[in-house]
Design a protein around this motif. Structure first.
Motif, PDB file in Angstrom:
ATOM      1  N   SER A 223       0.778  -1.468   0.142  1.00 39.77           N
ATOM      2  CA  SER A 223       0.222   0.005   0.325  1.00 39.77           C
ATOM      3  C   SER A 223       0.775   1.377   0.341  1.00 39.77           C
ATOM      4  CB  SER A 223      -0.873   0.403   1.122  1.00 39.77           C
ATOM      5  OG  SER A 223      -1.690  -0.961   1.573  1.00 39.77           O
ATOM      6  N   PRO A 224       0.516   2.597  -0.704  1.00 37.22           N
ATOM      7  CA  PRO A 224       0.925   3.700  -0.640  1.00 37.22           C
ATOM      8  C   PRO A 224       0.845   4.565   0.759  1.00 37.22           C
ATOM      9  CG  PRO A 224      -0.705   3.971  -2.192  1.00 37.22           C
ATOM     10  CD  PRO A 224      -0.512   2.204  -2.051  1.00 37.22           C
ATOM     11  N   ALA A 225       1.768   5.171   1.337  1.00 36.98           N
ATOM     12  CA  ALA A 225       1.659   6.005   2.439  1.00 36.98           C
ATOM     13  C   ALA A 225       0.328   6.758   2.211  1.00 36.98           C
ATOM     14  CB  ALA A 225       2.818   7.168   2.338  1.00 36.98           C
ATOM     15  N   CYS A 226       0.458   7.424   1.042  1.00 34.07           N
ATOM     16  CA  CYS A 226      -1.237   8.037   1.009  1.00 34.07           C
ATOM     17  C   CYS A 226      -2.313   7.343  -0.039  1.00 34.07           C
ATOM     18  CB  CYS A 226      -1.411   9.355   0.671  1.00 34.07           C
ATOM     19  SG  CYS A 226       0.018  10.531   2.381  1.00 34.07           S
ATOM     20  N   PRO A 227      -3.121   5.741  -0.100  1.00 33.01           N
ATOM     21  CA  PRO A 227      -3.408   5.171  -0.391  1.00 33.01           C
ATOM     22  C   PRO A 227      -4.946   6.618  -1.329  1.00 33.01           C
ATOM     23  CG  PRO A 227      -4.275   4.752   1.532  1.00 33.01           C
ATOM     24  CD  PRO A 227      -3.704   5.204   1.800  1.00 33.01           C
ATOM     25  N   LYS A 228      -5.456   6.298  -2.589  1.00 28.48           N
ATOM     26  CA  LYS A 228      -6.057   6.805  -2.944  1.00 28.48           C
ATOM     27  C   LYS A 228      -7.206   5.699  -2.897  1.00 28.48           C
ATOM     28  CE  LYS A 228      -8.331   7.611  -7.777  1.00 28.48           C
ATOM     29  NZ  LYS A 228      -7.628   7.819  -9.344  1.00 28.48           N
ATOM     30  N   GLU A 229      -8.277   7.067  -2.422  1.00 28.86           N
ATOM     31  CA  GLU A 229      -9.637   5.501  -2.184  1.00 28.86           C
ATOM     32  C   GLU A 229     -10.008   5.260  -3.757  1.00 28.86           C
ATOM     33  OE1 GLU A 229     -13.868   7.232   0.171  1.00 28.86           O
ATOM     34  OE2 GLU A 229     -13.217   8.367  -1.897  1.00 28.86           O
ATOM     35  N   PRO A 230     -10.463   4.220  -3.530  1.00 33.67           N
ATOM     36  CA  PRO A 230     -11.072   2.743  -4.713  1.00 33.67           C
ATOM     37  C   PRO A 230     -12.197   4.529  -5.146  1.00 33.67           C
ATOM     38  CG  PRO A 230     -10.166   1.772  -2.712  1.00 33.67           C
ATOM     39  CD  PRO A 230     -10.090   3.176  -2.260  1.00 33.67           C
ATOM     40  N   GLU A 231     -12.780   3.526  -6.361  1.00 32.15           N
ATOM     41  CA  GLU A 231     -13.802   4.377  -7.295  1.00 32.15           C
ATOM     42  C   GLU A 231     -14.986   3.776  -6.465  1.00 32.15           C
ATOM     43  OE1 GLU A 231     -15.682   6.078  -9.715  1.00 32.15           O
ATOM     44  OE2 GLU A 231     -13.833   7.011  -8.582  1.00 32.15           O
ATOM     45  N   VAL A 232     -14.565   2.638  -6.203  1.00 38.21           N
ATOM     46  CA  VAL A 232     -15.854   1.039  -5.817  1.00 38.21           C
ATOM     47  C   VAL A 232     -16.341   1.930  -4.657  1.00 38.21           C
ATOM     48  CG1 VAL A 232     -14.195  -0.768  -4.585  1.00 38.21           C
ATOM     49  CG2 VAL A 232     -16.622  -0.999  -6.054  1.00 38.21           C
ATOM     50  N   LEU A 233     -14.914   2.192  -3.553  1.00 37.25           N
ATOM     51  CA  LEU A 233     -15.782   2.836  -2.588  1.00 37.25           C
ATOM     52  C   LEU A 233     -16.850   4.370  -2.812  1.00 37.25           C
ATOM     53  CD1 LEU A 233     -12.732   2.429   0.004  1.00 37.25           C
ATOM     54  CD2 LEU A 233     -15.008   0.907  -0.095  1.00 37.25           C
ATOM     55  N   ARG A 234     -16.125   5.187  -4.196  1.00 36.79           N
ATOM     56  CA  ARG A 234     -17.405   5.698  -3.738  1.00 36.79           C
ATOM     57  C   ARG A 234     -18.650   5.993  -4.882  1.00 36.79           C
ATOM     58  NH1 ARG A 234     -12.333   7.796  -5.978  1.00 36.79           N
ATOM     59  NH2 ARG A 234     -12.630   8.142  -7.981  1.00 36.79           N
ATOM     60  N   ALA A 235     -18.594   4.212  -5.243  1.00 30.23           N
ATOM     61  CA  ALA A 235     -19.278   3.768  -5.663  1.00 30.23           C
ATOM     62  C   ALA A 235     -20.857   3.314  -5.072  1.00 30.23           C
ATOM     63  CB  ALA A 235     -19.092   2.494  -6.748  1.00 30.23           C
ATOM     64  N   LEU A 236     -19.870   3.548  -3.790  1.00 32.85           N
ATOM     65  CA  LEU A 236     -21.313   3.224  -2.673  1.00 32.85           C
ATOM     66  C   LEU A 236     -22.479   4.681  -2.631  1.00 32.85           C
ATOM     67  CD1 LEU A 236     -19.288   1.729   1.272  1.00 32.85           C
ATOM     68  CD2 LEU A 236     -20.576   0.449  -1.055  1.00 32.85           C
ATOM     69  N   GLU A 237     -21.897   5.608  -3.286  1.00 32.47           N
ATOM     70  CA  GLU A 237     -23.199   6.669  -3.642  1.00 32.47           C
ATOM     71  C   GLU A 237     -24.018   6.515  -4.176  1.00 32.47           C
ATOM     72  OE1 GLU A 237     -23.184   8.735  -1.491  1.00 32.47           O
ATOM     73  OE2 GLU A 237     -21.634   8.673  -0.640  1.00 32.47           O
ATOM     74  N   GLY A 238     -24.112   5.284  -5.793  1.00 34.49           N
ATOM     75  CA  GLY A 238     -24.477   4.432  -6.305  1.00 34.49           C
ATOM     76  C   GLY A 238     -25.432   3.279  -5.463  1.00 34.49           C
ATOM     77  N   GLU A 239     -26.561   2.798  -6.192  1.00 29.80           N
ATOM     78  CA  GLU A 239     -27.394   1.615  -5.649  1.00 29.80           C
ATOM     79  C   GLU A 239     -27.054   0.220  -5.921  1.00 29.80           C
ATOM     80  OE1 GLU A 239     -29.406   1.860  -3.707  1.00 29.80           O
ATOM     81  OE2 GLU A 239     -30.510   3.740  -3.573  1.00 29.80           O
ATOM     82  N   PRO A 240     -26.254  -0.542  -4.965  1.00 32.90           N
ATOM     83  CA  PRO A 240     -25.667  -2.266  -5.160  1.00 32.90           C
ATOM     84  C   PRO A 240     -27.101  -2.844  -5.952  1.00 32.90           C
ATOM     85  CG  PRO A 240     -26.523  -1.590  -2.791  1.00 32.90           C
ATOM     86  CD  PRO A 240     -26.720  -0.585  -3.406  1.00 32.90           C
ATOM     87  N   HIS A 241     -26.850  -3.539  -7.192  1.00 26.95           N
ATOM     88  CA  HIS A 241     -27.303  -4.543  -8.035  1.00 26.95           C
ATOM     89  C   HIS A 241     -26.140  -5.542  -8.496  1.00 26.95           C
ATOM     90  CE1 HIS A 241     -29.749  -0.518  -8.888  1.00 26.95           C
ATOM     91  NE2 HIS A 241     -30.470  -1.171  -9.449  1.00 26.95           N
ATOM     92  N   THR A 242     -27.010  -7.016  -8.197  1.00 27.41           N
ATOM     93  CA  THR A 242     -27.010  -8.227  -9.181  1.00 27.41           C
ATOM     94  C   THR A 242     -26.710  -8.276 -10.841  1.00 27.41           C
ATOM     95  OG1 THR A 242     -26.923  -9.247  -6.824  1.00 27.41           O
ATOM     96  CG2 THR A 242     -26.862 -10.562  -8.572  1.00 27.41           C
ATOM     97  N   VAL A 243     -25.782  -8.631 -10.806  1.00 24.88           N
ATOM     98  CA  VAL A 243     -26.125  -8.840 -12.799  1.00 24.88           C
ATOM     99  C   VAL A 243     -26.772  -9.752 -13.031  1.00 24.88           C
ATOM    100  CG1 VAL A 243     -24.734  -9.244 -14.390  1.00 24.88           C
ATOM    101  CG2 VAL A 243     -24.388  -7.467 -13.228  1.00 24.88           C
TER     102      VAL A 243
END
Length: 469
Positions: free
Chosen positions: A207-227
């Motif tokens: 892990s880098p010293a200052c990890p970038k917040e993953p896009e998938v975490l920011r995606a929690l603003e959306g609604e989870p769906h199963t394909v």
């Protein structure tokens, strides 16, 4: 076997085919525990190359059971029956392949991983040959004349020669599929095999010293769906997904496309390929599951617990997944042993039609014992399920309460063209007869003798008084 393992074996098998090692390729294919329709098709093609016609027939049977809209599988089984001199069954499969073309000149399977174009004129050509073998020379000539309407310049010569042969009541050679051409797994999935797991979670690195917040975490603003179904993109704006993936829907557009995030990438997928996960609510800035806050360290666990078919803790829900074949495909989840009333109510809500306007069946033909109604013994229906999954067919009744429905006419506000054979193409200003309302975003209609679905936002209703203007 996980999807990841299946993908690896599929890719390895086609690699052996490219190396001309067909026996090793077939051995690997046959070791795949839960083949999909494309893999069964590949197995059938290899059996055909080995002249093992019985095994080829069984493989194509399985391919068609997995996907009854796969025209090329009907075509290949038709060839298999022809080689077995079962001409009536061969003719029936060629007819089914032509029906699956839905009036199109060809189907290009490149987007699905098969470098092959199935031409309507070649299907009609083989239909004519099967008719000739049965002694129906006039019908054979009719099919060849019809093939001229679908011809391309490259195919004209063989049709003309076949017509000359039928006039002399002489047989001609069938058009055969190049059996070494196989469905291959999506190259994007294969490229990610070693870098990412099936959920799109990156492999472990320092892990880098200052990890970038993953896009998938920011995606929690959306609604989870199963394909629910595999989607193969055709444009750079679309996103490849497979059954079981969990995506986060950021926006659903009026044309039934959803903007989603998966595997740290954004893209479009058809919304009716998705089913909302009833597990998320926001609490103190994070999503929660049954009231328990979900932080970064629990995100992976949350996804694993709701990812079908993967190792780890499985969801405790023992519901059955019912895949429904309608003018479009969708799925509903119901408790095991559900009553007819509950099942048809679920389907009714999905397709936005009253329960009295729906006919359900276990096969594509809603006749005899396959039809499902209020008098059906549901235990026999559920006994045909496999692995808590059941496939049903639905059609909309043409009449309601014994009275003909009034025709609704539409006018196209915009032109609509699609490569999907189930869609209806039209131009701005065209008049369309509405057959059914698939859902709030899609209609089924008829235009110039063709039937298909199209976006509701592309049309508006025309008063009867304006039809002749």
């Amino acid at each position: 076997m996980s999807f990841l393992d299946t993908l690896r074996q599929w890719d390895t098998a086609v690699t052996f085919v490219d190396r001309q090692d067909l026996s090793e390729a077939l051995k690997i294919f046959l070791s795949i525990q839960e083949p999909n329709s494309k893999i069964y098709f590949d197995i059938g093609c290899l059996h055909l190359l080995n002249q093992d016609l019985d095994a080829a027939e069984k493989a194509f049977d399985c391919s068609i059971r997995k996907d009854e809209h796969l025209a090329v599988a009907f075509f290949q089984r038709g060839i298999t029956f022809y080689k077995k001199q079962r001409y009536e069954e061969s003719l029936a499969d060629f007819q089914q392949a032509f029906k699956a073309l839905r009036g199109n000149q060809l189907i290009d399977y490149k987007a699905l991983g098969l470098i092959y174009k199935l031409y309507a004129c070649e299907v009609l050509y083989n239909m004519a040959l099967a008719q000739a073998q049965l002694g129906n020379w006039e019908k054979a000539q009719e099919n060849l004349v019809k093939a001229l309407d679908y011809k391309t310049d490259a195919k004209l010569n063989i049709i003309d020669k076949a017509l000359q042969s039928t006039l002399k009541q002489k047989l001609f050679k069938p058009v055969e599929f190049p059996s070494k051409v196989l469905f291959k797994p999506n190259k994007n999935y294969v490229a990610e095999l070693e870098k990412k797991d099936y959920l799109g979670k990156a492999t472990v690195e320092d892990s880098p010293a200052c990890p970038k917040e993953p896009e998938v975490l920011r995606a929690l603003e959306g609604e989870p769906h199963t394909v629910l179904f595999e989607f193969v993109p055709e444009t750079s704006s679309e996103l490849a997904v497979v059954p079981g993936n969990i995506v986060f829907v950021l926006k659903k557009d009026a044309d039934n496309w959803a903007s989603v995030i998966f595997n740290e990438r954004r893209g479009l997928v058809p919304y009716n390929y998705l089913e909302r996960l009833a597990l998320a609510s926001k609490q103190n800035g994070w999503h929660s599951l049954h009231g328990i806050n979900i932080g970064r360290e629990n995100l992976s666990l949350l996804l694993e617990n709701h990812q079908p078919g993967l190792k780890g803790n499985q969801a405790t829900d023992n519901s059955f997944i019912v895949k429904v074949r309608f003018t479009f495909n969708f799925a509903v989840s119901v408790p095991p042993g559900s009553s007819y009333a509950l099942l048809i109510e679920k389907i009714s809500k999905k397709i936005n039609l009253p329960t009295t306007a729906i006919i359900m069946s276990l096969t594509s033909e809603a006749t005899g014992q396959s039809a499902i109604n209020a008098d059906t013994e549901m235990q026999s229906v559920w006994s045909s399920a496999s692995g808590r999954r059941l496939t049903l067919w639905c059609i909309a009744k043409e009449q309601t309460d014994g009275k003909p429905q009034n025709e609704i006419h539409l006018v196209a506000l915009h032109s609509y063209e699609s490569s999907n054979p189930e869609d209806l193409n039209f131009h701005e200003g065209d008049k369309i007869t509405l057959l059914s309302r698939v859902n709030q975003d899609w209609f089924e209609g008829q235009h110039n003798g063709n039937t298909g679905i199209f976006p509701a936002s592309f049309v508006e209703e025309v008063p009867d008084s304006d039809l002749n203007k």
